[in-house]
Motif scaffolding. Sequence first.
Motif, PDB file in Angstrom:
ATOM      1  N   UNK A   1      21.575 -35.770  35.297  1.00  0.00           N
ATOM      2  CA  UNK A   1      22.685 -35.265  34.494  1.00  0.00           C
ATOM      3  C   UNK A   1      23.889 -34.838  35.330  1.00  0.00           C
ATOM      4  N   UNK A   2      23.665 -34.674  36.631  1.00  0.00           N
ATOM      5  CA  UNK A   2      24.701 -34.074  37.470  1.00  0.00           C
ATOM      6  C   UNK A   2      24.516 -34.606  38.885  1.00  0.00           C
TER       7      UNK A   2
ATOM      8  N   UNK B   1      29.217 -35.259  35.956  1.00  0.00           N
ATOM      9  CA  UNK B   1      28.445 -34.322  35.146  1.00  0.00           C
ATOM     10  C   UNK B   1      28.485 -34.743  33.684  1.00  0.00           C
ATOM     11  N   UNK B   2      27.345 -34.843  33.076  1.00  0.00           N
ATOM     12  CA  UNK B   2      27.292 -35.189  31.658  1.00  0.00           C
ATOM     13  C   UNK B   2      28.005 -34.119  30.834  1.00  0.00           C
ATOM     14  N   UNK B   3      28.688 -34.502  29.775  1.00  0.00           N
ATOM     15  CA  UNK B   3      29.461 -33.533  28.995  1.00  0.00           C
ATOM     16  C   UNK B   3      28.609 -32.456  28.332  1.00  0.00           C
ATOM     17  N   UNK B   4      27.314 -32.700  28.183  1.00  0.00           N
ATOM     18  CA  UNK B   4      26.453 -31.708  27.558  1.00  0.00           C
ATOM     19  C   UNK B   4      25.954 -30.640  28.537  1.00  0.00           C
ATOM     20  N   UNK B   5      26.256 -30.803  29.818  1.00  0.00           N
ATOM     21  CA  UNK B   5      25.884 -29.788  30.808  1.00  0.00           C
ATOM     22  C   UNK B   5      26.963 -28.707  30.808  1.00  0.00           C
ATOM     23  N   UNK B   6      26.561 -27.492  30.513  1.00  0.00           N
ATOM     24  CA  UNK B   6      27.509 -26.384  30.374  1.00  0.00           C
ATOM     25  C   UNK B   6      27.131 -25.231  31.322  1.00  0.00           C
ATOM     26  N   UNK B   7      28.139 -24.464  31.695  1.00  0.00           N
ATOM     27  CA  UNK B   7      27.908 -23.197  32.376  1.00  0.00           C
ATOM     28  C   UNK B   7      27.517 -23.270  33.838  1.00  0.00           C
ATOM     29  N   UNK B   8      27.582 -24.443  34.448  1.00  0.00           N
ATOM     30  CA  UNK B   8      27.260 -24.552  35.873  1.00  0.00           C
ATOM     31  C   UNK B   8      28.429 -23.980  36.677  1.00  0.00           C
ATOM     32  N   UNK B   9      28.125 -23.113  37.629  1.00  0.00           N
ATOM     33  CA  UNK B   9      29.181 -22.518  38.446  1.00  0.00           C
ATOM     34  C   UNK B   9      29.293 -23.265  39.760  1.00  0.00           C
ATOM     35  N   UNK B  10      30.444 -23.916  39.966  1.00  0.00           N
ATOM     36  CA  UNK B  10      30.717 -24.670  41.183  1.00  0.00           C
ATOM     37  C   UNK B  10      31.727 -23.894  42.016  1.00  0.00           C
ATOM     38  N   UNK B  11      31.221 -23.251  43.044  1.00  0.00           N
ATOM     39  CA  UNK B  11      32.057 -22.391  43.873  1.00  0.00           C
ATOM     40  C   UNK B  11      32.880 -23.206  44.859  1.00  0.00           C
ATOM     41  N   UNK B  12      34.054 -22.686  45.199  1.00  0.00           N
ATOM     42  CA  UNK B  12      34.870 -23.296  46.261  1.00  0.00           C
ATOM     43  C   UNK B  12      34.159 -23.202  47.601  1.00  0.00           C
ATOM     44  N   UNK B  13      33.161 -22.323  47.703  1.00  0.00           N
ATOM     45  CA  UNK B  13      32.398 -22.165  48.932  1.00  0.00           C
ATOM     46  C   UNK B  13      31.247 -23.154  49.032  1.00  0.00           C
ATOM     47  N   UNK B  14      31.026 -23.951  47.990  1.00  0.00           N
ATOM     48  CA  UNK B  14      30.047 -25.028  48.081  1.00  0.00           C
ATOM     49  C   UNK B  14      28.817 -24.905  47.210  1.00  0.00           C
ATOM     50  N   UNK B  15      28.016 -23.835  47.340  1.00  0.00           N
ATOM     51  CA  UNK B  15      26.780 -23.758  46.560  1.00  0.00           C
ATOM     52  C   UNK B  15      27.009 -23.801  45.059  1.00  0.00           C
ATOM     53  N   UNK B  16      26.046 -24.365  44.363  1.00  0.00           N
ATOM     54  CA  UNK B  16      26.112 -24.543  42.915  1.00  0.00           C
ATOM     55  C   UNK B  16      25.112 -23.600  42.270  1.00  0.00           C
TER      56      UNK B  16
END
Length: 542
Positions: free
Chosen positions: A267-268, A517-532
């Motif tokens: 999905x991502x 990322x599939x449009x149904x995936x919500x709320x994932x935090x993608x930091x400018x520092x890298x970790x997800x």
Amino acid sequence: MARKLFVFVLVLAMVAAVSAGCKPKLPAHVDASQLHKEQVIRYNVGTEPETLDPAKSTGIPEFNMQLAIWEGLMRLDSKSQPAFGAAEKVDVSPDLLTYTFTLRKGLKWSNGEPLTAADFEYSWKRALDPDTAADYAYMLYYIKGGEAYNGGTGKVEDVGVKAKDARTLVVTLEAPCKYFLSLCAFGTYYPVNKKIVEADSEWYTKAEKLIGNGPFKVSKWSHNDRIEFVKNPNYWDTKSVVLEKLVFTMVEEDTTELAMFESGEIDFADNPPSAELARLTAEKKLGVNVLLGTYYYIFNVEKKPLDDVRVRKALTLAIDRKAIVETVTKGGQVPALAFVPPGIPDASGNDFRKSKGDYFKDADVATAKALLADAGYPNGKGFPSLEILYNTSAGHKRIAEAIQEMWKVNLGITSVTLRNLEWGMYLAARDEGDFQIARAGWLGDFLDPMTFIDMWLTGGGNNNSRWGLPEYDALVEKARKSADQAVRMKTMHDAEALLMRDMPIAPIYYYVDLFLMKPYVKGVMQSALGPIDFKNAWVAKH
């Protein structure tokens, strides 16, 4: 009869009320009307982790996995700022040297055992223990006595971290540190379970031994294939976690990853092939996230001819970065003509990078040729063979091939070979100095230039170049101990100038993260520092 009917209706109402009360309340960030019945996200992390021991890991793939399993005293929010994690409050002394953390009530490990302040004390001191050989030990040098203990000149009992009681951790710093709370969200500061760690030297390779305190726990690990997580019911904020399962696949080839995404197997993903970027953009499938990071090449200054600064500078100046980002990576990357990337505030609020500018010109072939000739290799004549090491990836290979050709055309260097290794072996080769030139990338660990500057200390765990300079070390020490922001920033500018003068590295471009990322995936935090961060992720109907 009427009374019996009334009682029956009352019982039904009570049952309904109890049932409604038992139904879990969804957190505010979730749209209940759109919630999919299966809360599972499948993400391609791209590689088997080198290690999942928080004290010893150094790479983003590892940090992504660890962020699901563990949580520090603090946890970074969507703006990369520290928010309370395992701690519920902190008191800071007027001199900014003592931090007294109060842990949340009832904290537990994922196996249900109590988690206390003593676990943090043990874990931080373990990371500093010279026998642990943690590359990131220097991230704890801000703690009083930390550097001395790690360097073998101090005692563990003198390290300024003490569990006062089960919920109180008192930390004493060497000097005021404006970003110390951000450090407390970093992986090296995670707690590990002493009983598990000391009972099995390979605990970090086994799903059942990965006992953490984060939103998820490992349920299955098929090495070099996938690692699966399920919701951790013992997490203090488990009510905010909607996902029931996370699956991280470990596919390195970018074209295979894309095929899996388009077929619905994942999905991502965040490693789309550069050859497909135009199509993916046109189809509105491609997402872009600006990262605080730099892609660069490391020179092993102990290997000839790279022990000669003129050679290192010639190789650096002969690279055409504009051509690389426009014809090879093609993802909106920006040519890097210094090491610290844009995006970090300076003392005055201006951008640290922009306030100083560049340190060299892109594709400065004339200067590069002159430097190489001065080093004794006019037009590349007599130049010995070179090897570029990179971790297995079609993207890294294409960049290496482009640079290989540039050195041939621009400098007359004809004997450059390429070597690729899978992630763990590649990191080991860098650590052991088994390379001449190695591809590398660095994403900031917190929002301060120091996260790019202190890695080049002499003998630093992440300084694979073998370069060291006492003058540089002194500047870093001065910046670390100064509470004056103007002094700190100037000192770090001075340090970066020395780094670019001696050129143990060749900056190539500043990162952006291209992802699918599939449009149904919500709320994932993608930091400018890298970790997800998947803590608040959820799946909508599709």
